[in-house]
Design a protein around this motif. Structure first.
Motif, PDB file in Angstrom:
ATOM      1  N   ALA A   1       8.884   2.473 -11.218  1.00 50.76           N
ATOM      2  CA  ALA A   1       9.400   2.697  -9.866  1.00 50.76           C
ATOM      3  C   ALA A   1       9.676   4.178  -9.634  1.00 50.76           C
ATOM      4  O   ALA A   1      10.774   4.590  -9.286  1.00 50.76           O
ATOM      5  N   SER A   2       8.666   4.987  -9.856  1.00 49.32           N
ATOM      6  CA  SER A   2       8.685   6.412  -9.532  1.00 49.32           C
ATOM      7  C   SER A   2       7.265   6.772  -9.157  1.00 49.32           C
ATOM      8  O   SER A   2       6.327   6.011  -9.435  1.00 49.32           O
ATOM      9  N   THR A   3       7.079   7.920  -8.536  1.00 50.90           N
ATOM     10  CA  THR A   3       5.730   8.216  -8.061  1.00 50.90           C
ATOM     11  C   THR A   3       4.750   8.426  -9.218  1.00 50.90           C
ATOM     12  O   THR A   3       3.622   7.952  -9.173  1.00 50.90           O
ATOM     13  N   ILE A   4       5.172   9.116 -10.259  1.00 49.64           N
ATOM     14  CA  ILE A   4       4.268   9.289 -11.399  1.00 49.64           C
ATOM     15  C   ILE A   4       4.134   7.979 -12.182  1.00 49.64           C
ATOM     16  O   ILE A   4       3.046   7.618 -12.650  1.00 49.64           O
ATOM     17  N   GLY A   5       5.231   7.212 -12.295  1.00 50.81           N
ATOM     18  CA  GLY A   5       5.161   5.928 -12.976  1.00 50.81           C
ATOM     19  C   GLY A   5       4.266   4.945 -12.254  1.00 50.81           C
ATOM     20  O   GLY A   5       3.541   4.156 -12.878  1.00 50.81           O
ATOM     21  N   ALA A   6       4.277   4.990 -10.928  1.00 47.87           N
ATOM     22  CA  ALA A   6       3.431   4.101 -10.137  1.00 47.87           C
ATOM     23  C   ALA A   6       1.957   4.399 -10.368  1.00 47.87           C
ATOM     24  O   ALA A   6       1.129   3.485 -10.450  1.00 47.87           O
ATOM     25  N   ASN A   7       1.606   5.658 -10.467  1.00 48.47           N
ATOM     26  CA  ASN A   7       0.212   6.029 -10.740  1.00 48.47           C
ATOM     27  C   ASN A   7      -0.251   5.460 -12.078  1.00 48.47           C
ATOM     28  O   ASN A   7      -1.326   4.860 -12.186  1.00 48.47           O
ATOM     29  N   ARG A   8       0.563   5.658 -13.098  1.00 52.56           N
ATOM     30  CA  ARG A   8       0.197   5.172 -14.435  1.00 52.56           C
ATOM     31  C   ARG A   8       0.137   3.647 -14.468  1.00 52.56           C
ATOM     32  O   ARG A   8      -0.745   3.071 -15.108  1.00 52.56           O
TER      33      ARG A   8
ATOM     34  N   ALA B   1       0.830  -1.208   0.000  1.00 54.61           N
ATOM     35  CA  ALA B   1       0.000   0.000   0.000  1.00 54.61           C
ATOM     36  C   ALA B   1       0.861   1.254   0.000  1.00 54.61           C
ATOM     37  O   ALA B   1       0.587   2.218   0.703  1.00 54.61           O
ATOM     38  N   GLY B   2       1.921   1.225  -0.807  1.00 55.25           N
ATOM     39  CA  GLY B   2       2.665   2.444  -1.082  1.00 55.25           C
ATOM     40  C   GLY B   2       1.992   3.166  -2.232  1.00 55.25           C
ATOM     41  O   GLY B   2       0.807   2.968  -2.522  1.00 55.25           O
ATOM     42  N   GLN B   3       2.754   4.007  -2.926  1.00 55.42           N
ATOM     43  CA  GLN B   3       2.185   4.800  -4.018  1.00 55.42           C
ATOM     44  C   GLN B   3       1.526   3.922  -5.078  1.00 55.42           C
ATOM     45  O   GLN B   3       0.398   4.161  -5.492  1.00 55.42           O
ATOM     46  N   ALA B   4       2.230   2.876  -5.517  1.00 57.85           N
ATOM     47  CA  ALA B   4       1.713   2.032  -6.591  1.00 57.85           C
ATOM     48  C   ALA B   4       0.492   1.242  -6.142  1.00 57.85           C
ATOM     49  O   ALA B   4      -0.499   1.125  -6.877  1.00 57.85           O
ATOM     50  N   GLY B   5       0.534   0.678  -4.933  1.00 60.14           N
ATOM     51  CA  GLY B   5      -0.596  -0.105  -4.443  1.00 60.14           C
ATOM     52  C   GLY B   5      -1.837   0.731  -4.242  1.00 60.14           C
ATOM     53  O   GLY B   5      -2.962   0.304  -4.581  1.00 60.14           O
ATOM     54  N   LEU B   6      -1.686   1.926  -3.690  1.00 61.30           N
ATOM     55  CA  LEU B   6      -2.846   2.795  -3.485  1.00 61.30           C
ATOM     56  C   LEU B   6      -3.409   3.278  -4.815  1.00 61.30           C
ATOM     57  O   LEU B   6      -4.640   3.403  -4.965  1.00 61.30           O
ATOM     58  N   ALA B   7      -2.538   3.574  -5.780  1.00 61.94           N
ATOM     59  CA  ALA B   7      -3.023   3.982  -7.098  1.00 61.94           C
ATOM     60  C   ALA B   7      -3.840   2.863  -7.731  1.00 61.94           C
ATOM     61  O   ALA B   7      -4.909   3.096  -8.312  1.00 61.94           O
TER      62      ALA B   7
ATOM     63  N   GLY C   1      10.408  15.179  -6.846  1.00 65.04           N
ATOM     64  CA  GLY C   1       9.457  14.525  -7.727  1.00 65.04           C
ATOM     65  C   GLY C   1       8.381  13.704  -7.044  1.00 65.04           C
ATOM     66  O   GLY C   1       7.995  12.665  -7.553  1.00 65.04           O
ATOM     67  N   MET C   2       7.892  14.152  -5.905  1.00 68.17           N
ATOM     68  CA  MET C   2       6.772  13.457  -5.277  1.00 68.17           C
ATOM     69  C   MET C   2       5.492  13.818  -6.024  1.00 68.17           C
ATOM     70  O   MET C   2       5.035  14.951  -5.991  1.00 68.17           O
ATOM     71  N   HIS C   3       4.937  12.840  -6.742  1.00 68.90           N
ATOM     72  CA  HIS C   3       3.739  13.071  -7.548  1.00 68.90           C
ATOM     73  C   HIS C   3       2.511  12.657  -6.754  1.00 68.90           C
ATOM     74  O   HIS C   3       2.507  11.630  -6.080  1.00 68.90           O
ATOM     75  N   ALA C   4       1.470  13.477  -6.833  1.00 63.57           N
ATOM     76  CA  ALA C   4       0.252  13.200  -6.072  1.00 63.57           C
ATOM     77  C   ALA C   4      -0.397  11.891  -6.522  1.00 63.57           C
ATOM     78  O   ALA C   4      -0.299  11.489  -7.683  1.00 63.57           O
ATOM     79  N   LEU C   5      -1.071  11.241  -5.605  1.00 62.79           N
ATOM     80  CA  LEU C   5      -1.864  10.059  -5.934  1.00 62.79           C
ATOM     81  C   LEU C   5      -3.063  10.466  -6.785  1.00 62.79           C
ATOM     82  O   LEU C   5      -3.512  11.623  -6.720  1.00 62.79           O
ATOM     83  N   PRO C   6      -3.602   9.539  -7.587  1.00 61.05           N
ATOM     84  CA  PRO C   6      -4.728   9.907  -8.457  1.00 61.05           C
ATOM     85  C   PRO C   6      -5.965  10.301  -7.651  1.00 61.05           C
ATOM     86  O   PRO C   6      -6.296   9.668  -6.652  1.00 61.05           O
ATOM     87  N   GLY C   7      -6.592  11.381  -8.081  1.00 60.37           N
ATOM     88  CA  GLY C   7      -7.862  11.776  -7.483  1.00 60.37           C
ATOM     89  C   GLY C   7      -7.783  12.667  -6.277  1.00 60.37           C
ATOM     90  O   GLY C   7      -8.822  13.134  -5.775  1.00 60.37           O
ATOM     91  N   ARG C   8      -6.571  12.936  -5.768  1.00 58.85           N
ATOM     92  CA  ARG C   8      -6.471  13.764  -4.560  1.00 58.85           C
ATOM     93  C   ARG C   8      -5.081  14.371  -4.462  1.00 58.85           C
ATOM     94  O   ARG C   8      -4.100  13.653  -4.293  1.00 58.85           O
TER      95      ARG C   8
ATOM     96  N   ALA D   1       2.920  10.260   5.252  1.00 60.19           N
ATOM     97  CA  ALA D   1       2.101   9.320   6.028  1.00 60.19           C
ATOM     98  C   ALA D   1       0.715   9.906   6.284  1.00 60.19           C
ATOM     99  O   ALA D   1      -0.300   9.201   6.180  1.00 60.19           O
ATOM    100  N   GLU D   2       0.654  11.192   6.612  1.00 65.05           N
ATOM    101  CA  GLU D   2      -0.655  11.829   6.828  1.00 65.05           C
ATOM    102  C   GLU D   2      -1.460  11.884   5.531  1.00 65.05           C
ATOM    103  O   GLU D   2      -2.671  11.665   5.530  1.00 65.05           O
ATOM    104  N   TYR D   3      -0.780  12.185   4.431  1.00 63.76           N
ATOM    105  CA  TYR D   3      -1.447  12.240   3.127  1.00 63.76           C
ATOM    106  C   TYR D   3      -2.015  10.875   2.741  1.00 63.76           C
ATOM    107  O   TYR D   3      -3.167  10.759   2.308  1.00 63.76           O
ATOM    108  N   PHE D   4      -1.224   9.817   2.919  1.00 68.44           N
ATOM    109  CA  PHE D   4      -1.699   8.474   2.592  1.00 68.44           C
ATOM    110  C   PHE D   4      -2.848   8.064   3.520  1.00 68.44           C
ATOM    111  O   PHE D   4      -3.795   7.396   3.091  1.00 68.44           O
ATOM    112  N   THR D   5      -2.760   8.440   4.789  1.00 66.43           N
ATOM    113  CA  THR D   5      -3.847   8.135   5.730  1.00 66.43           C
ATOM    114  C   THR D   5      -5.146   8.771   5.265  1.00 66.43           C
ATOM    115  O   THR D   5      -6.207   8.122   5.228  1.00 66.43           O
ATOM    116  N   ASP D   6      -5.068  10.026   4.904  1.00 71.27           N
ATOM    117  CA  ASP D   6      -6.246  10.746   4.417  1.00 71.27           C
ATOM    118  C   ASP D   6      -6.763  10.131   3.129  1.00 71.27           C
ATOM    119  O   ASP D   6      -7.976  10.000   2.923  1.00 71.27           O
ATOM    120  N   TYR D   7      -5.857   9.725   2.264  1.00 68.61           N
ATOM    121  CA  TYR D   7      -6.236   9.137   0.978  1.00 68.61           C
ATOM    122  C   TYR D   7      -6.983   7.819   1.165  1.00 68.61           C
ATOM    123  O   TYR D   7      -8.042   7.599   0.564  1.00 68.61           O
TER     124      TYR D   7
END
Length: 361
Positions: A331-338, A14-20, A63-70, A86-92
């Motif tokens: 393996a990057s924040t924007i790549g994980a979203n896509r 449940a890091g960037q890629a898992g949450l995306a 290069g911290m890219h936002a998660l999709p939708g928020r 951690a707070e951002y992911f909790t809120d997400y």
């Protein structure tokens, strides 16, 4: 636990890629706990970010890219990135009702009955039709081995357990590694340390000018080609070079970033080279990167002779039920979203195939 439950899709990590990926599953009609489950071994939200050293503030994150939708907005750049993200992911997770199960350790994924995969974990066994593996690399720090390493009388750290610059006050430190972490550590601890020495296997490549979209695509393509051939992925950073910013320029001018070639052996009181050169050290800091955390997939025999998992897009070529996100080119924040979006799109097609018919790889 011996409990067996069935889902359409299991997401591991449940890091960037898992949450995306979980977001796109939710958005396309999959219901958490009924149709899909997200398993994460960390104690709380935040992925690997929650384990970053306190001195890595949010303003220093590249290069911290936002998660999709928020979007992530209004964050204090002086706060530790571990807290902010951690707070951002909790809120997400709460906003999209993703219902991540944690802490859950996945021990193995193996073939089950009726075309399902069995995800064996500390939370029981999940029988799933498709798997999204988003386990990243943080749990597999790479420690090179050198002759004499066990004889060293000082301390050895890896980036994964970097304690912050104050821990090196008055000490002689050898920093190993030519990536972003190595240079960040050097610049940060040099004012505290008695002396620093920087060693890398290859001469560092510093990149002048902006890193535009075309350059980014070219770098990702190089990493993508490796995983398409079944070779172990390299980081995107390894092919982009290091940005020549003001801090790097100052480090070069001050001599902090004077690089030496890799030493040949470790001695009880430092390191030495074949030509007789020696450097005394109290600490060796290994900024030598990480490897993909995919050992739990071993029963599926996905690895190629080259040592990696051959991937087309996000799909494992050997088994199209398995998707790897945050692996290789993603393996990057924007790549994980896509990658999360692409994996869900492929899985929807797979699940729509008539029962018993093969899925085209």
């Amino acid at each position: 636990m011996n409990e067996m439950r069935e889902v359409e899709v299991a997401v591991i990590g449940a890091g960037q890629a898992g949450l995306a990926a979980a977001y796109h599953l939710r958005r396309t009609g999959f219901e958490p706990e009924r149709d899909f489950v997200v398993l994460d071994h960390s104690p709380g939200p935040g992925g690997a970010w929650q384990f970053r050293w306190p001195s890595l503030t949010y303003g220093r994150v590249h290069g911290m890219h936002a998660l999709p939708g928020r979007e992530l907005t209004g964050a204090d750049p002086a706060r530790p990135s571990s807290e902010v993200i951690a707070e951002y992911f909790t809120d997400y997770e709460r906003a999209f009702d993703l219902r991540v199960r944690r802490p859950v350790d996945v021990t193995a994924v193996r073939e089950g009955a009726n075309g399902r995969l069995l995800v064996e974990s500390s939370d029981g066994t999940w029988a799933t039709k498709a798997l999204i593996n988003a386990t990243g690399t943080w749990d597999r720090p790479f420690w090179p081995r050198y002759p004499g390493q066990e004889s060293f009388h000082g301390r050895q750290f890896h980036t994964a357990r970097y304690p912050g610059p104050e821990a090196f006050a008055g000490l002689r430190v050898v920093v190993v590694g030519g990536g972003a972490s190595g240079t960040q550590h050097l610049l940060e601890l040099a004012p505290y340390a008695a002396a620093t020495t920087w060693v890398t296997r290859r001469p560092p490549v510093f990149r002048e000018g902006p890193f535009d979209e075309d350059a980014g695509r070219a770098a990702v393509a190089l990493v993508e080609e490796r995983v398409r051939q079944g070779l172990p992925p390299k980081s995107v950073v390894s092919v982009t070079g290091l940005p020549l910013n003001d801090a790097i320029r100052q480090g070069l001018a001050d001599g902090v970033l004077d690089r030496l070639p890799m030493f040949d052996r470790i001695t009880p009181d430092g390191v030495e080279w074949k030509d007789g050169r020696r450097v005394s050290a109290d600490v060796i800091l290994w900024a030598t990167g990480f490897r993909p955390a995919v050992d739990h997939l071993a029963p599926l025999r996905l690895r190629e002779p080259g040592g990696g998992i051959r991937v087309e897009g996000t799909r494992a070529v050997v088994d199209p039920r398995v998707h790897l996100v945050g692996y290789g080119p993603s393996a990057s924040t924007i790549g994980a979203n896509r990658a999360g979006r692409a994996a869900v799109r492929d899985i929807r097609r797979l699940l729509a195939e008539p029962a018993g018919e093969p899925v085209a790889a």
